[in-house]
Design a protein around this motif. Structure first.
Motif, PDB file in Angstrom:
ATOM      1  N   ARG A   9       1.115  -1.498   0.399  1.00 47.00           N
ATOM      2  CA  ARG A   9      -0.075   0.026  -0.378  1.00 47.00           C
ATOM      3  C   ARG A   9       1.506   1.133   0.269  1.00 47.00           C
ATOM      4  N   GLU A  10       1.877   1.142   0.462  1.00 48.66           N
ATOM      5  CA  GLU A  10       2.427   2.668   0.795  1.00 48.66           C
ATOM      6  C   GLU A  10       3.506   2.783  -0.407  1.00 48.66           C
ATOM      7  N   MET A  11       3.737   1.717  -1.137  1.00 48.62           N
ATOM      8  CA  MET A  11       5.029   2.120  -2.455  1.00 48.62           C
ATOM      9  C   MET A  11       3.902   1.868  -3.556  1.00 48.62           C
ATOM     10  N   SER A  12       3.101   1.577  -3.228  1.00 45.52           N
ATOM     11  CA  SER A  12       1.954   0.962  -4.749  1.00 45.52           C
ATOM     12  C   SER A  12       2.201   2.952  -6.334  1.00 45.52           C
ATOM     13  N   PRO A  13       2.124   3.510  -5.018  1.00 47.08           N
ATOM     14  CA  PRO A  13       2.344   5.471  -5.833  1.00 47.08           C
ATOM     15  C   PRO A  13       3.709   5.347  -6.727  1.00 47.08           C
ATOM     16  N   ARG A  14       4.484   4.726  -5.969  1.00 47.63           N
ATOM     17  CA  ARG A  14       6.046   4.827  -6.726  1.00 47.63           C
ATOM     18  C   ARG A  14       6.282   4.041  -7.557  1.00 47.63           C
ATOM     19  N   LEU A  15       5.799   2.331  -7.085  1.00 43.52           N
ATOM     20  CA  LEU A  15       5.396   1.860  -8.270  1.00 43.52           C
ATOM     21  C   LEU A  15       4.386   1.816  -9.650  1.00 43.52           C
ATOM     22  N   ALA A  16       3.562   3.035  -9.808  1.00 48.82           N
ATOM     23  CA  ALA A  16       2.958   3.291 -10.464  1.00 48.82           C
ATOM     24  C   ALA A  16       3.880   4.890 -11.378  1.00 48.82           C
ATOM     25  N   HIS A  17       4.024   5.322 -10.231  1.00 52.53           N
ATOM     26  CA  HIS A  17       5.425   6.685 -10.711  1.00 52.53           C
ATOM     27  C   HIS A  17       6.286   6.284 -11.805  1.00 52.53           C
ATOM     28  N   LEU A  18       6.688   4.700 -11.598  1.00 53.76           N
ATOM     29  CA  LEU A  18       7.697   4.694 -12.098  1.00 53.76           C
ATOM     30  C   LEU A  18       7.544   3.949 -13.371  1.00 53.76           C
ATOM     31  N   LEU A  19       6.486   3.466 -13.274  1.00 51.73           N
ATOM     32  CA  LEU A  19       5.991   2.906 -14.358  1.00 51.73           C
ATOM     33  C   LEU A  19       5.454   4.053 -15.505  1.00 51.73           C
ATOM     34  N   ASN A  20       5.349   5.124 -15.568  1.00 45.94           N
ATOM     35  CA  ASN A  20       4.938   6.475 -15.843  1.00 45.94           C
ATOM     36  C   ASN A  20       5.977   6.732 -16.429  1.00 45.94           C
ATOM     37  N   TRP A  21       7.356   6.846 -15.842  1.00 49.24           N
ATOM     38  CA  TRP A  21       8.172   6.866 -16.096  1.00 49.24           C
ATOM     39  C   TRP A  21       9.240   6.429 -17.237  1.00 49.24           C
ATOM     40  N   LEU A  22       9.183   4.927 -17.377  1.00 47.15           N
ATOM     41  CA  LEU A  22       9.084   4.218 -18.732  1.00 47.15           C
ATOM     42  C   LEU A  22       8.541   3.934 -19.430  1.00 47.15           C
ATOM     43  N   LYS A  23       6.746   4.657 -19.810  1.00 47.48           N
ATOM     44  CA  LYS A  23       5.597   4.342 -20.304  1.00 47.48           C
ATOM     45  C   LYS A  23       6.073   4.977 -21.505  1.00 47.48           C
ATOM     46  N   PRO A  24       7.051   6.347 -21.827  1.00 45.34           N
ATOM     47  CA  PRO A  24       7.057   7.165 -22.891  1.00 45.34           C
ATOM     48  C   PRO A  24       8.062   5.950 -23.920  1.00 45.34           C
ATOM     49  N   PHE A  25       9.021   5.339 -23.415  1.00 41.71           N
ATOM     50  CA  PHE A  25      10.002   4.731 -23.988  1.00 41.71           C
ATOM     51  C   PHE A  25       9.774   3.230 -24.730  1.00 41.71           C
ATOM     52  N   GLN A  26       7.992   3.888 -24.714  1.00 40.00           N
ATOM     53  CA  GLN A  26       7.445   2.213 -25.042  1.00 40.00           C
ATOM     54  C   GLN A  26       7.091   2.747 -27.349  1.00 40.00           C
ATOM     55  N   ASP A  27       7.237   2.113 -28.140  1.00 41.76           N
ATOM     56  CA  ASP A  27       7.215   2.127 -28.881  1.00 41.76           C
ATOM     57  C   ASP A  27       6.192   1.477 -29.132  1.00 41.76           C
ATOM     58  N   PRO A  28       4.643   2.021 -29.572  1.00 42.80           N
ATOM     59  CA  PRO A  28       3.449   2.051 -29.151  1.00 42.80           C
ATOM     60  C   PRO A  28       3.046   0.757 -30.493  1.00 42.80           C
ATOM     61  N   ALA A  29       3.298   0.925 -31.288  1.00 43.85           N
ATOM     62  CA  ALA A  29       3.849  -0.179 -32.691  1.00 43.85           C
ATOM     63  C   ALA A  29       4.180  -1.482 -32.152  1.00 43.85           C
ATOM     64  N   THR A  30       5.104  -0.822 -31.564  1.00 44.19           N
ATOM     65  CA  THR A  30       5.384  -3.236 -31.882  1.00 44.19           C
ATOM     66  C   THR A  30       5.141  -3.038 -29.848  1.00 44.19           C
ATOM     67  N   GLY A  31       4.632  -2.003 -29.140  1.00 45.37           N
ATOM     68  CA  GLY A  31       4.866  -2.783 -27.963  1.00 45.37           C
ATOM     69  C   GLY A  31       6.331  -2.863 -26.763  1.00 45.37           C
ATOM     70  N   ASP A  88       2.921 -10.081 -26.619  1.00 48.46           N
ATOM     71  CA  ASP A  88       2.490  -9.694 -28.014  1.00 48.46           C
ATOM     72  C   ASP A  88       3.783  -9.243 -28.636  1.00 48.46           C
ATOM     73  N   GLY A  89       4.504  -7.897 -28.230  1.00 52.31           N
ATOM     74  CA  GLY A  89       5.256  -6.994 -28.789  1.00 52.31           C
ATOM     75  C   GLY A  89       7.021  -8.353 -29.169  1.00 52.31           C
ATOM     76  N   ILE A  90       7.084  -9.128 -27.794  1.00 53.39           N
ATOM     77  CA  ILE A  90       8.057  -9.566 -27.290  1.00 53.39           C
ATOM     78  C   ILE A  90       7.882 -10.873 -29.259  1.00 53.39           C
ATOM     79  N   ASN A  91       6.981 -11.355 -28.402  1.00 57.16           N
ATOM     80  CA  ASN A  91       6.296 -12.715 -29.858  1.00 57.16           C
ATOM     81  C   ASN A  91       6.794 -11.929 -31.426  1.00 57.16           C
ATOM     82  N   ALA A  92       6.074 -11.113 -31.717  1.00 58.63           N
ATOM     83  CA  ALA A  92       6.236 -11.120 -32.856  1.00 58.63           C
ATOM     84  C   ALA A  92       7.538 -10.181 -33.795  1.00 58.63           C
TER      85      ALA A  92
END
Length: 896
Positions: free
Chosen positions: A570-592, A655-659
């Motif tokens: 519970r205490e760490m879940s906001p930080r987990l979401a924040h980390l994933l938000n930092w990673l998200k812009p590096f993802q290619d939306p076409a391939t994942g 799916d992107g990894i396998n494709a």
């Protein structure tokens, strides 16, 4: 070997008999009481107090249906079993939860002792007796410290300070407690007796640590004294430390029978020694450019005799200097303390031209303890450290100036070092084994994990790796000797942390690591590669290590699986979401797929040839696992919408990894690299990412492809993937790469070739000491606090294996064995209040018969009834059997 097998069989036979005899008895009192993960803690933070216990009864199907916790604020000193003041009574709570149950009573006061007990009701409605009383002490919040930070007025690097404070005790107290911290370190005494050293390595700006000690029995009526040595490095660099300012802080509270308390706090009334015995000028540093450990140069002639005792005259000492450290934030340390754990004797002592070579047979972490008899005042004993024989892998030196006569030097302060061989010069007379010890030091460890199998090589690897991981827990998960990295790196913390979780009952060092990194999370969400550490190296986005950051969610979830601490989630879940938000812009939306734009990308390290960077399999697989963990975390917290969204995102990455990274036979290291790298496929196999029915062909490609060329970091993914795919025989053959470590200094190395830049006491290659229990024994938790777990052994390449994993529910012990004519046996002990899904491999394509404790279990018997066996099903290559608590003996035989 035969004796071992017979004893294991006898053990399970006796347990089975006892289980049967106790089947209808009243449940026993709970045991193994923990508060915030610690037995009888002397200081806890009061924001969330959590209780954990184990069910002591061990009959088949034993589980908890309800519990009651009672907390007391007062217990008569004459009879600890007769509490009189109830602080909180939970009442009967219908729940099977026995790990990290939160306190919900009135606010707990600071610096106060409380007692508690618990009882349970089992599945039949029978109530157990109450447990024995446990205790816990509350600590101090930030605004409850009345003491002041002090130092001795100096600010030089490699700085030592001596402190003293005398005080009067009017009568025998009922409780006397100390709360203490320092930056970087302290060594604390009360009336001449050592209390301990600390605190755990920390960033005092974000998540500083303080320790607590009970000194009630050390005090006497009249004058008493507290004495301490403080040490400040002041020169950490290369992302491996915090150069916060030097400080020492102590607050003591003494409670008398009449209810009157006395408080003692560090301030300007404390005395400091102006000229310490440590030579602090012109410091000499070691560490391949890191400059982390400084030579300890100690002049014993300058240490006042008896300075730790109450009768010492300190009138000539100066007054301490109060320093402003109001920007430090302190929390009670729940991680274990570092101590001298053993005095190891040398295996050989050789003298050549007045120089003594002392060999301890293996590389250890700690310091030497040497007794001199014939040296004169002013003689200098020079001790040089080598991590291998033959003058190889030097790790610095220390010096001791004698005061003459019979004297002993225990070099137990400053930073630990790493050595197998000591080169000693300046020692007068003959040096005997009784005159010297290697003081093996690491944080307290309640090691109950175990592994043993039919391969002598694997047994030796396990013992070396468990020992290496344990000895590198030096007030933190320090993967390497003191000359280099002095803060946990996240990749290292994962590898070593899992060894602790699978072998040590105490999980709180990993809890601390998770909180350390969370405390240093950047405003944009990035989790730094090291903590506690300088931020400047990660402040430049191009210098960040995204793969290391993605180990933080993995470590968070693993800590939850072992501790059951939902409060942590519970205490760490906001930080987990924040980390994933930092990673998200590096993802290619076409391939994942993910391609973080940073200079330092790591798919392997310290050797190996798998390319990093770009759109690569390792990074994508970690990202997939991070998203899948987030889905689990938010599901546990009841946030289903967020959980579903992360699960959807994880499937898109899969799916992107396998494709885009799978060519039909094996996984590519990167989208732009077509050659075969076995480690790339292992990353996908590790997390079950491969397409349905593709696993056999991928394993075949690995086994028939180029020999895996891995670094020290990549081995965890390689062996996890191989074992998870059932390719244990190939993994076991490849583990021969550990032989040079076993034949040299018997410690884990940074990589698998001891080159110039490879450290030879670097525990991040210690992962076999958890992988063997996880995969060969097959023990894997599937829900928080081992409320449920799998036993899915990989039997490939061995004839028998067995092991033990300590958990908050109790010890899980299993052993499997292959016999003649296709016979397979598996013994398993399942603790109370948990259940296991056992996957028994089918060793015959023929019809088979499986019995459990002599009764036919398979083919399924409609008349089969057993309180422990909950379900039996055919799972293709396995027979799956779901069981509750109890002791089981499965025997599989083919039908002819």
């Amino acid at each position: 070997m035969r004796i071992f097998v017979i004893r294991v069989r006898m053990f399970f036979a006796v347990i089975l008999a006892l289980t049967s005899l106790n089947a209808f008895g009243k449940p026993s009192a709970p045991s193994g009481l923990l508060v915030n993960g610690v037995s009888n803690p002397l200081a806890i933070d009061r924001d969330a107090t959590r209780f954990t216990w184990m069910l002591a009864h061990n009959v088949r199907g034993e589980r908890q249906a309800a519990y009651e916790i009672v907390v007391y604020s007062e217990v008569p000193t004459s009879d600890l079993r007769s509490p009189i003041s109830v602080m909180w009574d939970s009442g009967k709570v219908v729940s099977g939860q026995s790990a990290s149950v939160e306190y919900s009573g009135p606010a707990l006061s600071a610096a106060t002792r409380f007692w508690w007990k618990v009882r349970i009701w089992d599945q039949t409605g029978k109530a157990s007796p109450y447990s024995s009383l446990g205790l816990f002490d509350t600590g101090l919040n930030q605004d409850e410290w009345t003491a002041h930070y002090i130092w001795d007025g100096t600010t030089n690097q490699n700085n030592f300070a001596y402190f003293r404070k005398t005080f009067l005790v009017t009568s025998q107290p009922i409780l006397a407690k100390i709360y203490v911290t320092a930056h970087n370190d302290y060594l604390l005494y009360c009336n001449g007796q050592i209390l301990g050293r600390g605190p755990a390595r920390c960033n005092p700006y974000d998540y500083g640590q303080y320790n607590a000690y009970d000194i009630t029995k050390l005090l006497k009526a009249g004058t008493n004294v507290l004495a301490a040595i403080g040490h400040w490095s002041g020169n950490w660099g290369n992302n491996v430390g915090i150069n916060a300012r030097p400080a020492f802080l102590l607050q003591a509270r003494i409670d008398y029978p009449d209810g009157s308390p006395t408080t003692i706090g560090s301030d300007e009334s404390w005395k400091v020694l102006a000229d310490t015995p440590y030579i602090e000028t012109n410091p000499v540093y070691f560490g391949a450019g890191s400059n982390n450990r400084c030579a300890i140069r100690f002049d014993s002639r300058r240490e006042p005799p008896g300075w730790r005792t109450a009768g010492f005259d300190d009138s000539g000492w100066a007054s301490a200097t109060v320093v402003d450290r109001s920007n430090y934030h302190l929390f009670a340390q729940m991680a274990p303390l570092e101590r001298e754990q053993a005095a190891l004797k040398p295996v050989s002592i050789i003298s050549t031209n007045g120089v003594w070579l002392v060999d301890f047979g293996r590389c250890l972490d700690g310091w030497p303890k040497i007794t001199m008899y014939a040296n004169h005042p002013g003689d200098v004993i020079h001790v040089a450290y080598f991590q291998m024989t033959g003058g190889r892998k030097a790790s610095g030196w220390d010096e001791y100036t004698c005061h003459g006569g019979n004297e002993t030097w225990d070099a137990d302060f400053g930073r630990h070092t790493s050595f197998q061989v000591l080169e000693i010069s300046g020692y007068a007379g003959g040096l005997k084994a009784s005159d010297i010890s290697g003081m093996w030091a690491y944080c307290d460890a309640d090691v109950e994990g175990h592994f043993h199998c039919s391969s002598d090589l694997l047994n030796a690897i396990y013992e070396m790796c468990e020992r290496s991981a344990r000895q590198n827990i030096q007030q933190g998960v320090i993967s390497v000797d003191a000359d280099r990295e002095q803060s946990p790196w996240l990749g290292d913390a994962w590898n070593i942390g899992n060894v602790l979780l699978y072998n040590d009952r105490d999980t709180m060092m990993i809890d601390k690591v998770v909180r350390d990194f969370a405390g240093e999370q950047f405003p944009d969400g990035y989790i730094p590669a090291t903590s506690p550490a300088h931020r400047f190296a990660d402040a430049d986005p191009s210098r960040r290590i995204p793969e290391w950051a993605m180990y933080w969610p993995m470590l968070l979830w693993q800590q939850y699986l072992f501790s059951g601490d939902q409060t942590l989630l519970r205490e760490m879940s906001p930080r987990l979401a924040h980390l994933l938000n930092w990673l998200k812009p590096f993802q290619d939306p076409a391939t994942g797929l993910l391609n973080p734009i940073t200079v330092w990308r790591i798919s392997d390290y310290a050797g190996g040839n798998m390319p990093s960077g770009g759109y690569n399999t390792a990074t994508a697989c970690q990202y997939y696992e991070n998203l899948r963990i987030a889905a689990k975390v938010f599901s546990e917290l009841g946030q289903t919408n967020q959980s579903d969204e992360y699960l959807k995102q994880s499937e898109a990455v899969k799916d992107g990894i396998n494709a885009y990274l799978f060519n039909g036979k094996y996984y590519l290291a990167r989208t732009d690299r077509k050659e075969m790298y076995p480690l790339a496929s292992a990353w996908a196999l590790r997390f079950d990412i491969e397409l349905p029915d593709a696993r056999p062909e991928i394993v075949e490609a690995i086994e028939n492809g180029p020999k895996p060329n891995i670094g020290g970091y990549g081995g965890d993914a390689l062996y996890s993937g191989l074992f998870n795919a059932g390719a244990g025989a190939f993994a076991i053959r490849d583990l021969a790469r550990y032989r040079p470590m076993l034949e040299a200094d018997k410690a884990c190395w940074e990589g698998f070739h001891p080159g110039k830049d490879i450290e030879v006491n670097h525990a991040w290659t210690s992962y076999p000491a958890y992988l063997f229990q996880k995969y060969i024994c097959g023990i894997q938790p599937t829900s928080g606090g081992f409320a449920a777990f799998d036993v899915r052994p990989d039997t490939d390449g061995l004839t028998f294996a067995g092991g033990t994993v300590p958990t908050v529910k109790g010890l899980i012990t299993t052993r499997w064995e292959k016999g003649a004519h296709g016979k397979f046996s598996l013994w398993l002990k399942v603790p109370a209040n948990t259940c296991a899904s056992i996957y028994l491999p089918k060793f015959s394509s023929r019809n088979l018969t499986m019995t459990e404790s002599g009764k036919v279990l398979w083919p399924a018997q409609s008349e089969f009834r057993d309180p422990g066996v909950l379900a039996v099903s055919d799972e293709g290559a396995w027979i799956k059997c779901v069981v509750g608590a109890g002791n089981y003996e499965f025997i599989e035989l083919p039908k002819y």
